[in-house]
Design a protein around this motif. Structure first.
Motif, PDB file in Angstrom:
ATOM      1  N   ILE B 101       0.814  -1.222   0.000  1.00 51.99           N
ATOM      2  CA  ILE B 101       0.000   0.000   0.000  1.00 51.99           C
ATOM      3  C   ILE B 101       0.838   1.259   0.000  1.00 51.99           C
ATOM      4  CG2 ILE B 101      -1.723   1.381   1.214  1.00 51.99           C
ATOM      5  CD1 ILE B 101      -2.860  -1.171   2.371  1.00 51.99           C
ATOM      6  N   PHE B 123      -7.171  -3.155  -5.482  1.00 50.66           N
ATOM      7  CA  PHE B 123      -7.228  -2.430  -4.216  1.00 50.66           C
ATOM      8  C   PHE B 123      -8.014  -1.130  -4.325  1.00 50.66           C
ATOM      9  CE2 PHE B 123      -5.191   0.321  -0.897  1.00 50.66           C
ATOM     10  CZ  PHE B 123      -5.713  -0.349   0.196  1.00 50.66           C
ATOM     11  N   ASP B 124      -7.820  -0.395  -5.381  1.00 46.87           N
ATOM     12  CA  ASP B 124      -8.533   0.863  -5.555  1.00 46.87           C
ATOM     13  C   ASP B 124     -10.043   0.654  -5.583  1.00 46.87           C
ATOM     14  OD1 ASP B 124      -6.259   2.348  -5.585  1.00 46.87           O
ATOM     15  OD2 ASP B 124      -6.093   2.406  -7.763  1.00 46.87           O
ATOM     16  N   LEU B 127     -11.318  -0.179  -2.144  1.00 48.56           N
ATOM     17  CA  LEU B 127     -11.433   1.020  -1.313  1.00 48.56           C
ATOM     18  C   LEU B 127     -12.692   1.801  -1.660  1.00 48.56           C
ATOM     19  CD1 LEU B 127      -7.930   2.642  -0.798  1.00 48.56           C
ATOM     20  CD2 LEU B 127      -9.239   1.127   0.682  1.00 48.56           C
ATOM     21  N   ALA B 130     -15.405   0.040  -0.150  1.00 42.98           N
ATOM     22  CA  ALA B 130     -15.326   0.154   1.302  1.00 42.98           C
ATOM     23  C   ALA B 130     -15.897   1.471   1.799  1.00 42.98           C
ATOM     24  CB  ALA B 130     -13.886   0.005   1.760  1.00 42.98           C
ATOM     25  N   SER B 131     -15.761   2.507   0.997  1.00 47.27           N
ATOM     26  CA  SER B 131     -16.289   3.802   1.424  1.00 47.27           C
ATOM     27  C   SER B 131     -17.816   3.834   1.328  1.00 47.27           C
ATOM     28  CB  SER B 131     -15.667   4.934   0.598  1.00 47.27           C
ATOM     29  OG  SER B 131     -16.091   4.850  -0.746  1.00 47.27           O
ATOM     30  N   GLN B 137     -14.812  -0.950   5.453  1.00 53.44           N
ATOM     31  CA  GLN B 137     -13.653  -0.099   5.688  1.00 53.44           C
ATOM     32  C   GLN B 137     -13.010  -0.443   7.034  1.00 53.44           C
ATOM     33  OE1 GLN B 137     -14.739   3.971   6.408  1.00 53.44           O
ATOM     34  NE2 GLN B 137     -13.013   4.766   5.244  1.00 53.44           N
ATOM     35  N   ARG B 138     -13.870  -0.493   8.019  1.00 53.52           N
ATOM     36  CA  ARG B 138     -13.389  -0.813   9.357  1.00 53.52           C
ATOM     37  C   ARG B 138     -12.793  -2.217   9.415  1.00 53.52           C
ATOM     38  NH1 ARG B 138     -15.432   1.256  14.467  1.00 53.52           N
ATOM     39  NH2 ARG B 138     -14.580  -0.007  16.148  1.00 53.52           N
ATOM     40  N   LEU B 140     -11.296  -3.908   7.036  1.00 54.72           N
ATOM     41  CA  LEU B 140      -9.969  -3.942   6.414  1.00 54.72           C
ATOM     42  C   LEU B 140      -8.907  -3.423   7.388  1.00 54.72           C
ATOM     43  CD1 LEU B 140     -10.803  -2.719   2.796  1.00 54.72           C
ATOM     44  CD2 LEU B 140     -10.114  -5.023   3.500  1.00 54.72           C
ATOM     45  N   MET B 141      -9.254  -2.367   8.074  1.00 52.01           N
ATOM     46  CA  MET B 141      -8.310  -1.838   9.060  1.00 52.01           C
ATOM     47  C   MET B 141      -8.142  -2.802  10.218  1.00 52.01           C
ATOM     48  SD  MET B 141      -8.964   2.221   9.107  1.00 52.01           S
ATOM     49  CE  MET B 141      -9.218   3.075   7.557  1.00 52.01           C
TER      50      MET B 141
END
Lengths: 239, 239
Positions: B101, B123-124, B127, B130-131, B137-138, B140-141
């Motif tokens: 990343i 990945f893009d 993301l 994920a938004s 999103q959470r 993945l983190m």
DNA sequence: ATTATGCATTGATGTAAGTCAAATTGATAG
DNA sequence: CTATCAATTTGACTTACATCAATGCATAAT
């Protein structure tokens, strides 16, 4: 759920970070310089933590990330038999608290190594904003991924000399990025804490620093560090 | 920038994961069971990697994450003097590739330990989705943060016995979550690779496994593992 | 100043795990 | 079935670092 509209939240963050000299380090991709001009909400979000005080504690509920404005922290976990394992040191401009995301409570305890100042960021709100701002989402993941990668920089297959050389270079690098001197700085942690973090006895840390001094790689007195030969230190780090 | 509307992308992913038995592991928070029913785009996104082949290589451009459907991988970085340092083993249902990343290129090389099947996720696009999706999103983190936390589970302050016990327990845990046996499994990595990962000589790995056998903690023959006493293994892991 | 207290340094000794080497086992190919 | 080659196991020896112990310095308290 979200009583606050996200545009309002975004404004607050802008205000909080507008005058902070570290904003480019905390959230570089997220908020442009132009976006951050006002500051009235800053104090509200700022927190002072004295030396030895907890910022958050293991097993406590996770809600916030913390951006360090000044000072430094260590994080550690307490093992089954009560011994500490230091998992990281954190410097100005760095974010901490990510360890709590998954089970929803912190996996480590964070303690100030000196009187420090932090900004509190509500994680949920940050995520909301991240989904709006191009790059911020990615940046947060980048922080996490880099942290994971760096873990292997100071790693099991390196000997004591290499670990300490890498540790010093890491600090040097991080101070430099923050506009401080890359070769002269004060450690805010003890030999014991360095050793714990690196998997070495404090005596070994002491001995190897002495060796580096003899080799002319650095000067040090107590916690004052003065790196004389970064190149040599890099060679040592590689072996 | 985004020629594909995000709803279209989302549809593709749904189709890709709809019939995969592992979907709840890869992206559990992201896509509900109802959302994932069709499958026509699946094959397009699926990739077979034979034993010893690279999935991606250090310093190559980063674009994709990979979800393992079947098989296993190791990741390693090549140090300055050419020695490998294994940084992780990856099993079905796990995501890999996050290491790329930040600088935009991979920090490690990923090699299949056996013939394996993976799903490629841009990945893009991930993301972008994920938004939009609450929780993804959470999640993945959370994966990243957990990975960082776990790094300290097998750590510098543990001796050889503890490291190996923890390593076995980690595998056991992960197999269990995937519906496989928690006490009987085949290692897909050599003693050498385990040792490298844990910072031990392969002889030490061998000797300690022999010791565990004598203690009745496990049975093992080559790469076949049969854990007999998980409780004892946990005790050993703690010291 | 003077005593306490904690951290850092230095030395002497022990040990866990590495290294080197040889034997054993298993997998693959001819 | 035998030969080859790699991985694993086991043994003998070495070493890097831990541990134990004593001393030297700081900073803070009296």
């Amino acid at each position: 759920m979200n009583s606050q509209p996200s545009s309002k939240i975004l404004d607050n963050i802008r205000q909080a970070c507008g005058t902070c000299s570290l904003n480019s380090l905390c959230l570089p991709m997220g908020l442009s310089h132009e976006e951050m001009l006002t500051l009235d909400q800053l104090v509200k979000r700022q927190l002072i933590v004295n030396k030895g005080e907890y910022l958050f504690r293991m097993e406590h509920h996770f809600d916030y990330l913390y951006a360090i404005r000044a000072g430094s922290f260590k994080t550690f976990l307490v093992s089954e038999k009560g011994t500490d394992q230091i998992t990281g040191f954190y410097l100005p401009g760095e974010l901490l608290g990510f360890d709590g995301i998954e089970p929803g409570h912190h996996q480590v305890t964070a303690v100030a190594l000196e009187t420090s100042s932090v900004c509190q960021l509500k994680f949920d709100e940050l995520l909301q904003i991240a989904s709006k701002i191009q790059g911020l989402q990615r940046h947060l993941m980048a922080i996490l991924s880099q942290r994971f990668n760096n873990q292997f920089t100071i790693s099991v297959n390196h000997n004591a000399e290499q670990r300490i050389a890498r540790f010093l270079l890491s600090l040097s690098e991080r101070f430099k990025r923050r506009g401080y001197s890359a070769d002269t700085f004060n450690l805010t942690m003890s030999r014991q804490e360095i050793g714990n973090y690196l998997g070495l006895a404090n005596e070994t840390v002491s001995r190897i620093l002495a060796k580096f001094r003899e080799q002319g790689i650095l000067e040090s007195h107590q916690r004052e560090m003065h790196l004389l030969d970064l190149r040599a230190l890099q060679m040592t780090a590689c072996g």
